[in-house]
Design a protein around this motif. Structure first.
Motif, PDB file in Angstrom:
ATOM      1  N   TRP A  82       0.668 -15.338 -14.722  1.00  0.00           N
ATOM      2  CA  TRP A  82      -0.336 -16.043 -15.511  1.00  0.00           C
ATOM      3  C   TRP A  82       0.317 -16.777 -16.665  1.00  0.00           C
ATOM      4  N   SER A  83      -0.247 -17.926 -16.998  1.00  0.00           N
ATOM      5  CA  SER A  83       0.255 -18.710 -18.126  1.00  0.00           C
ATOM      6  C   SER A  83      -0.419 -18.238 -19.419  1.00  0.00           C
ATOM      7  N   TYR A  84       0.079 -18.743 -20.548  1.00  0.00           N
ATOM      8  CA  TYR A  84      -0.544 -18.400 -21.831  1.00  0.00           C
ATOM      9  C   TYR A  84      -2.025 -18.775 -21.879  1.00  0.00           C
ATOM     10  N   TRP A  91      -7.690 -16.907 -22.329  1.00  0.00           N
ATOM     11  CA  TRP A  91      -9.060 -16.828 -21.823  1.00  0.00           C
ATOM     12  C   TRP A  91      -9.426 -15.391 -21.499  1.00  0.00           C
ATOM     13  N   ARG A  92      -8.496 -14.687 -20.857  1.00  0.00           N
ATOM     14  CA  ARG A  92      -8.742 -13.292 -20.503  1.00  0.00           C
ATOM     15  C   ARG A  92      -8.778 -12.403 -21.742  1.00  0.00           C
ATOM     16  N   GLY A  93      -8.113 -12.842 -22.798  1.00  0.00           N
ATOM     17  CA  GLY A  93      -8.037 -12.033 -24.018  1.00  0.00           C
ATOM     18  C   GLY A  93      -9.291 -12.031 -24.848  1.00  0.00           C
ATOM     19  N   GLY A  94     -10.338 -12.715 -24.372  1.00  0.00           N
ATOM     20  CA  GLY A  94     -11.602 -12.679 -25.085  1.00  0.00           C
ATOM     21  C   GLY A  94     -11.489 -13.237 -26.486  1.00  0.00           C
ATOM     22  N   GLY A  95     -11.843 -12.426 -27.494  1.00  0.00           N
ATOM     23  CA  GLY A  95     -11.906 -12.897 -28.869  1.00  0.00           C
ATOM     24  C   GLY A  95     -10.605 -12.808 -29.628  1.00  0.00           C
ATOM     25  N   VAL A 130      -2.196 -16.228 -31.232  1.00  0.00           N
ATOM     26  CA  VAL A 130      -0.967 -15.664 -31.788  1.00  0.00           C
ATOM     27  C   VAL A 130      -0.886 -14.160 -31.528  1.00  0.00           C
ATOM     28  N   SER A 131      -2.053 -13.477 -31.519  1.00  0.00           N
ATOM     29  CA  SER A 131      -2.067 -12.039 -31.229  1.00  0.00           C
ATOM     30  C   SER A 131      -1.738 -11.773 -29.764  1.00  0.00           C
ATOM     31  N   VAL A 132      -2.268 -12.630 -28.881  1.00  0.00           N
ATOM     32  CA  VAL A 132      -1.986 -12.489 -27.446  1.00  0.00           C
ATOM     33  C   VAL A 132      -0.494 -12.680 -27.186  1.00  0.00           C
ATOM     34  N   ARG A 133       0.088 -13.723 -27.798  1.00  0.00           N
ATOM     35  CA  ARG A 133       1.524 -13.974 -27.600  1.00  0.00           C
ATOM     36  C   ARG A 133       2.365 -12.812 -28.124  1.00  0.00           C
ATOM     37  N   PRO A 174       6.224 -20.868 -19.684  1.00  0.00           N
ATOM     38  CA  PRO A 174       6.409 -19.436 -19.403  1.00  0.00           C
ATOM     39  C   PRO A 174       5.208 -18.857 -18.680  1.00  0.00           C
ATOM     40  N   ARG A 175       5.479 -17.978 -17.741  1.00  0.00           N
ATOM     41  CA  ARG A 175       4.414 -17.279 -17.021  1.00  0.00           C
ATOM     42  C   ARG A 175       4.764 -15.794 -16.962  1.00  0.00           C
ATOM     43  N   PHE A 176       3.731 -14.963 -16.873  1.00  0.00           N
ATOM     44  CA  PHE A 176       3.923 -13.525 -17.017  1.00  0.00           C
ATOM     45  C   PHE A 176       3.155 -12.768 -15.938  1.00  0.00           C
ATOM     46  N   ARG A 177       3.709 -11.626 -15.562  1.00  0.00           N
ATOM     47  CA  ARG A 177       3.005 -10.746 -14.626  1.00  0.00           C
ATOM     48  C   ARG A 177       3.302  -9.292 -14.976  1.00  0.00           C
ATOM     49  N   LEU A 178       2.426  -8.405 -14.531  1.00  0.00           N
ATOM     50  CA  LEU A 178       2.594  -6.973 -14.739  1.00  0.00           C
ATOM     51  C   LEU A 178       3.695  -6.449 -13.816  1.00  0.00           C
ATOM     52  N   THR A 179       4.588  -5.623 -14.344  1.00  0.00           N
ATOM     53  CA  THR A 179       5.619  -4.980 -13.521  1.00  0.00           C
ATOM     54  C   THR A 179       5.099  -3.650 -12.985  1.00  0.00           C
ATOM     55  N   VAL A 180       5.897  -3.004 -12.148  1.00  0.00           N
ATOM     56  CA  VAL A 180       5.523  -1.679 -11.643  1.00  0.00           C
ATOM     57  C   VAL A 180       5.409  -0.694 -12.797  1.00  0.00           C
TER      58      VAL A 180
END
Length: 217
Positions: A4-6, A11-15, A19-22, A43-49
């Protein structure tokens, strides 16, 4: 495990502020719970194991499997031993294990593994500041009533039911209008976010201590 991108995370981070999400994502990258790649200069990010396993630990909460031995653990703080920074570390550690603050300096949990609590406290050099007690007997009072009051279970049940009602209303509205509007997407995101918060707040209690109408089983 998708990347997922920033903007998607905002959007998923709601309110939460971007800067807090980053900041949160960068911390998870450092801890190995999130992987980072760069695609098309972004940059894109994903959950690891590791992150996935950590995620499920957070949601292990209500309705702990197995038979409860009716043992309660209590941790009592020795005042004046720890500085403020380490006090906060102690509270966070106990909350992560499943303890809740009964009153100032006193934490309680049902059926946690005492040896694991001791190991975690010693690994953080916090065992010197507490006394841990185990008991299997309430001389006066009832286990289930105590859990309901201490963990505010009636309030949590009410919040679950309200959120379920919101979700059902949104679903019926989408079915009625036969399309998904931008407003519906935002409403869904809000419900999803609130549901996630409730799951994270679910106490680590055995089945026998939960109300009969507990929705998260």
């Amino acid at each position: 495990f998708a990347y997922w991108s920033y903007p998607q995370l905002y959007w998923r981070g709601g309110g939460f502020a971007p800067v807090s999400v980053r900041g949160a994502i960068n911390g998870l990258v450092k801890s190995g719970e999130v992987a980072r790649i760069v695609r098309d200069g972004q940059p894109r990010f994903r959950l690891t194991v590791v992150g996935r396993d950590r995620w499920w630990q957070w949601f292990a909460g209500s309705g702990v499997k197995g038979r409860w031995n009716k043992t309660w653990q209590m941790v009592i703080l020795n005042r004046g031993v720890l500085p403020q920074v380490e006090l906060r570390k102690l509270r966070l550690l106990l909350e992560e294990i499943g303890f809740v603050a009964l009153q100032a300096g006193v934490f309680v949990a049902p059926g946690v593994e005492a040896r694991e609590v001791k190991r975690r406290l010693m690994s953080q050099n916090l065992a010197r500041a507490v006394i841990m007690v185990e008991t299997k007997r309430f001389v006066v009072g009832d286990d289930r009533a105590f859990a309901t009051t201490t963990w505010k279970l009636d309030e949590l049940v009410g919040r679950y039911k309200k959120l379920i009602s919101r979700g059902e209303s949104l679903l019926n509205e989408v079915i009625r209008q036969k399309k998904l509007t931008d407003g519906d997407k935002l409403a869904y995101n809000s419900i999803n976010f609130e549901w996630m918060k409730l799951l994270l707040e679910a106490p680590r209690l055995p089945y026998k201590l939960l109300p009969s109408d507990w929705p998260h089983l």
